[in-house]
Design a protein around this motif. Structure first.
Motif, PDB file in Angstrom:
ATOM      1  N   ASP A 145       0.841  -1.206   0.000  1.00 49.09           N
ATOM      2  CA  ASP A 145       0.000   0.000   0.000  1.00 49.09           C
ATOM      3  C   ASP A 145       0.873   1.251   0.000  1.00 49.09           C
ATOM      4  N   GLY A 146       1.920   1.230   0.823  1.00 52.56           N
ATOM      5  CA  GLY A 146       2.833   2.367   0.898  1.00 52.56           C
ATOM      6  C   GLY A 146       3.539   2.607  -0.425  1.00 52.56           C
ATOM      7  N   MET A 147       3.926   1.528  -1.081  1.00 53.06           N
ATOM      8  CA  MET A 147       4.626   1.660  -2.364  1.00 53.06           C
ATOM      9  C   MET A 147       3.732   2.323  -3.403  1.00 53.06           C
ATOM     10  N   ARG A 148       2.492   1.920  -3.434  1.00 53.79           N
ATOM     11  CA  ARG A 148       1.545   2.532  -4.371  1.00 53.79           C
ATOM     12  C   ARG A 148       1.399   4.025  -4.082  1.00 53.79           C
ATOM     13  N   LEU A 149       1.307   4.376  -2.824  1.00 58.06           N
ATOM     14  CA  LEU A 149       1.093   5.769  -2.440  1.00 58.06           C
ATOM     15  C   LEU A 149       2.300   6.655  -2.762  1.00 58.06           C
ATOM     16  N   VAL A 150       3.509   6.181  -2.478  1.00 55.81           N
ATOM     17  CA  VAL A 150       4.676   7.036  -2.748  1.00 55.81           C
ATOM     18  C   VAL A 150       4.887   7.224  -4.243  1.00 55.81           C
ATOM     19  N   GLN A 151       4.502   6.241  -5.032  1.00 55.74           N
ATOM     20  CA  GLN A 151       4.602   6.413  -6.484  1.00 55.74           C
ATOM     21  C   GLN A 151       3.632   7.490  -6.962  1.00 55.74           C
ATOM     22  N   GLU A 152       2.437   7.484  -6.407  1.00 55.72           N
ATOM     23  CA  GLU A 152       1.443   8.489  -6.783  1.00 55.72           C
ATOM     24  C   GLU A 152       1.870   9.875  -6.320  1.00 55.72           C
ATOM     25  N   ILE A 153       2.363   9.956  -5.094  1.00 53.41           N
ATOM     26  CA  ILE A 153       2.752  11.251  -4.525  1.00 53.41           C
ATOM     27  C   ILE A 153       3.949  11.850  -5.264  1.00 53.41           C
ATOM     28  N   SER A 154       4.941  11.031  -5.545  1.00 55.28           N
ATOM     29  CA  SER A 154       6.136  11.546  -6.218  1.00 55.28           C
ATOM     30  C   SER A 154       5.849  11.954  -7.657  1.00 55.28           C
ATOM     31  N   ALA A 155       4.779  11.402  -8.227  1.00 57.51           N
ATOM     32  CA  ALA A 155       4.399  11.794  -9.589  1.00 57.51           C
ATOM     33  C   ALA A 155       3.747  13.174  -9.604  1.00 57.51           C
ATOM     34  N   ASP A 156       3.171  13.580  -8.459  1.00 50.59           N
ATOM     35  CA  ASP A 156       2.448  14.850  -8.392  1.00 50.59           C
ATOM     36  C   ASP A 156       3.224  15.980  -7.725  1.00 50.59           C
ATOM     37  N   LEU A 157       4.201  15.623  -6.869  1.00 51.91           N
ATOM     38  CA  LEU A 157       4.920  16.635  -6.102  1.00 51.91           C
ATOM     39  C   LEU A 157       6.408  16.638  -6.452  1.00 51.91           C
ATOM     40  N   PRO A 158       7.087  17.775  -6.245  1.00 51.59           N
ATOM     41  CA  PRO A 158       8.521  17.865  -6.557  1.00 51.59           C
ATOM     42  C   PRO A 158       9.369  17.174  -5.498  1.00 51.59           C
ATOM     43  N   ILE A 159       9.332  15.851  -5.511  1.00 49.16           N
ATOM     44  CA  ILE A 159      10.013  15.053  -4.497  1.00 49.16           C
ATOM     45  C   ILE A 159      10.527  13.777  -5.151  1.00 49.16           C
ATOM     46  N   ALA A 160      11.741  13.381  -4.843  1.00 43.47           N
ATOM     47  CA  ALA A 160      12.374  12.237  -5.503  1.00 43.47           C
ATOM     48  C   ALA A 160      12.027  10.932  -4.797  1.00 43.47           C
ATOM     49  N   LEU A 161      11.573   9.967  -5.556  1.00 41.99           N
ATOM     50  CA  LEU A 161      11.262   8.640  -5.024  1.00 41.99           C
ATOM     51  C   LEU A 161      12.543   7.820  -4.978  1.00 41.99           C
ATOM     52  N   VAL A 162      12.867   7.266  -3.810  1.00 37.88           N
ATOM     53  CA  VAL A 162      14.142   6.550  -3.670  1.00 37.88           C
ATOM     54  C   VAL A 162      13.970   5.073  -3.340  1.00 37.88           C
ATOM     55  N   ASN A 163      12.789   4.520  -3.606  1.00 37.20           N
ATOM     56  CA  ASN A 163      12.636   3.073  -3.511  1.00 37.20           C
ATOM     57  C   ASN A 163      13.363   2.409  -4.673  1.00 37.20           C
ATOM     58  N   SER A 164      13.384   1.083  -4.698  1.00 36.70           N
ATOM     59  CA  SER A 164      14.198   0.385  -5.707  1.00 36.70           C
ATOM     60  C   SER A 164      13.644   0.487  -7.117  1.00 36.70           C
ATOM     61  N   VAL A 165      12.459   1.101  -7.300  1.00 40.30           N
ATOM     62  CA  VAL A 165      12.013   1.420  -8.660  1.00 40.30           C
ATOM     63  C   VAL A 165      12.886   2.528  -9.242  1.00 40.30           C
ATOM     64  N   ASN A 166      13.572   3.244  -8.370  1.00 43.46           N
ATOM     65  CA  ASN A 166      14.557   4.232  -8.810  1.00 43.46           C
ATOM     66  C   ASN A 166      15.783   3.465  -9.325  1.00 43.46           C
ATOM     67  N   PRO A 167      16.112   3.573 -10.601  1.00 38.59           N
ATOM     68  CA  PRO A 167      17.192   2.765 -11.169  1.00 38.59           C
ATOM     69  C   PRO A 167      18.556   3.007 -10.535  1.00 38.59           C
ATOM     70  N   TYR A 168      18.755   4.154  -9.931  1.00 40.08           N
ATOM     71  CA  TYR A 168      20.050   4.429  -9.303  1.00 40.08           C
ATOM     72  C   TYR A 168      20.265   3.582  -8.046  1.00 40.08           C
ATOM     73  N   ARG A 169      19.159   3.148  -7.421  1.00 41.23           N
ATOM     74  CA  ARG A 169      19.299   2.261  -6.274  1.00 41.23           C
ATOM     75  C   ARG A 169      20.021   0.976  -6.673  1.00 41.23           C
ATOM     76  N   LEU A 170      19.607   0.386  -7.774  1.00 41.27           N
ATOM     77  CA  LEU A 170      20.226  -0.874  -8.203  1.00 41.27           C
ATOM     78  C   LEU A 170      21.667  -0.651  -8.646  1.00 41.27           C
ATOM     79  N   GLN A 171      21.954   0.534  -9.160  1.00 42.50           N
ATOM     80  CA  GLN A 171      23.328   0.844  -9.556  1.00 42.50           C
ATOM     81  C   GLN A 171      24.262   0.790  -8.351  1.00 42.50           C
ATOM     82  N   GLY A 172      23.796   1.309  -7.229  1.00 39.26           N
ATOM     83  CA  GLY A 172      24.621   1.255  -6.025  1.00 39.26           C
ATOM     84  C   GLY A 172      24.727  -0.155  -5.464  1.00 39.26           C
ATOM     85  N   GLN A 173      23.619  -0.873  -5.478  1.00 38.63           N
ATOM     86  CA  GLN A 173      23.595  -2.208  -4.893  1.00 38.63           C
ATOM     87  C   GLN A 173      24.387  -3.234  -5.711  1.00 38.63           C
ATOM     88  N   LYS A 174      24.579  -2.975  -6.986  1.00 37.21           N
ATOM     89  CA  LYS A 174      25.329  -3.927  -7.812  1.00 37.21           C
ATOM     90  C   LYS A 174      26.791  -4.027  -7.374  1.00 37.21           C
TER      91      LYS A 174
END
Length: 377
Positions: free
Chosen positions: A138-167
């Motif tokens: 539920d939280g994941m769905r909400l942060v995706q919606e919120i970050s699409a509407d507001l000037p705020i960066a989403l930093v969950n693993s859907v953010n491709p840079y997260r996987l770049q660091g974890q690799k």
């Protein structure tokens, strides 16, 4: 002596940064690859078994690897705030790196479903903690919606840079062993980590050809081969939160391993690709098996990881017993977080302290009984 400054500095030539990128780091990465000595004997494994202990990152989990990249790129793009949904470790990392960068962090967590060690971190680092009456999905769905509407960066693993660091975990394993292991095992929740591991191993064999099949011969990092092979990837889930075993999302995930209590993984396709391309598999472990593995590791090797981390070991133990893994194989198990993240789970399954008088004789008698092999538990 060179001062270690974090994984972006160390692997700059393999990450999407430039000389002008403002790096936000807490000197994450460079975690120990601990060879387990006693456990393989107990399991009858004649090969080598290593634990990549990510619990020794700055906030106590592997999430720091992805967060240093995600926050670095957010700051580079001009973001003044970040947001994430979390079962705990992501919120701790996001809060810490936002504090380091001097920006605001907002974290959505499931109400009453987060280990206190992780909640304490997010709060102490000054994050705006929002407890929702729902689960991680539920939280994941909400942060995706919120970050699409507001000037705020989403930093969950859907953010491709997260996987770049974890690799970079894969890079460090290869640096330590001289090549990739035969098998790499890890817990799977949102599935970004197994995807990132595979990305790192795949890039490590790339020689600006189509060898890895991921970039059509146009490797963006121009990496020379670091390894001669890629490992077989094994991903283990908790039985109460095992969508990869069920073949579909789990609407109400439940497990003691809170960090992987996720029913709808965001990296579904990437994780399946990693397992299939490597010749590996997914499997599941019960909460009982997970807690037994956590305790076994702590008491035989002195390594204290959180329950979700122990899922990798619990699954490995099952597969070794089944004979699914070569008996002489070199195996690396990623332990994703420190045991102090969830002290309640550890205390609940441990022998309770003995209450005795503050007298030498009473304490001496207790110790003597232990030395004689009496079971006081």
């Amino acid at each position: 002596m060179a001062h270690y400054q974090g994984l972006i500095h160390r692997y700059r030539d393999r990450l999407p940064v430039t000389d002008s990128t403002p790096i936000i780091s807490l000197n994450e990465g460079n975690t120990p690859l601990i060879e387990l000595i006693n456990l393989p004997k107990k399991l009858g494994h004649s090969g080598r078994l290593f634990a990549k202990f990510e619990g020794l990152n700055p906030t106590g989990s592997f999430k720091d690897r992805g967060m240093t990249m995600a926050v670095t790129k957010a700051v580079e793009a001009g973001s003044k705030a970040i947001i994430c949904a979390s079962t705990g470790n992501t919120s701790a990392a996001a809060a810490a790196y936002a504090a380091r960068a001097g920006i605001t962090s907002f974290v959505l967590i499931p109400d009453g479903q987060i280990a206190l060690g992780k909640l304490a971190q997010a709060m102490m680092h000054g994050s705006v903690v929002i407890q929702i009456q729902g689960n991680f999905d539920d939280g994941m769905r909400l942060v995706q919606e919120i970050s699409a509407d507001l000037p705020i960066a989403l930093v969950n693993s859907v953010n491709p840079y997260r996987l770049q660091g974890q690799k970079t975990i894969a890079f460090e394993v290869i640096d330590a062993l001289g090549d990739a292991p035969d098998y790499h095992v890890l817990p799977v929740g949102n599935a970004g980590n197994i995807s990132a591991h595979w990305m790192g191993y795949s890039e490590s064999i790339c020689q600006q050809t189509a060898a890895c099949g991921l970039c059509n011969g146009q490797c963006p990092y121009h990496i020379k081969a670091l390894a001669t092979r890629r490992p077989i990837m094994l991903g283990y889930q908790a039985s109460g939160a095992a969508p990869f075993l069920r073949g579909a999302p789990v609407s109400h995930p439940e497990t003691i391993a809170t960090a992987i209590r996720i029913g709808n993984p965001m990296s579904w396709n990437l994780a399946w690709a990693a397992v299939k391309e490597s010749g590996g598999w997914f499997d599941e472990c019960t909460d009982t098996e997970i807690l037994e593995a956590q305790k076994l590791l702590a008491q035989t090797e002195g390594v204290f990881c959180e329950p979700s981390s122990a899922t990798s070991l619990a699954g490995l133990i099952k597969d070794l017993k089944r004979g699914k893994i070569k008996p002489d194989a070199t195996i690396v198990a990623t332990l994703t977080g420190h045991g102090l993240k969830d002290p309640d789970a550890a205390i609940a399954q441990s022998a309770q302290p003995h209450r005795v008088a503050a007298e030498r004789q009473a304490i001496g008698h207790l110790i003597q009984r232990y030395l004689k092999g009496s079971d006081l538990k």
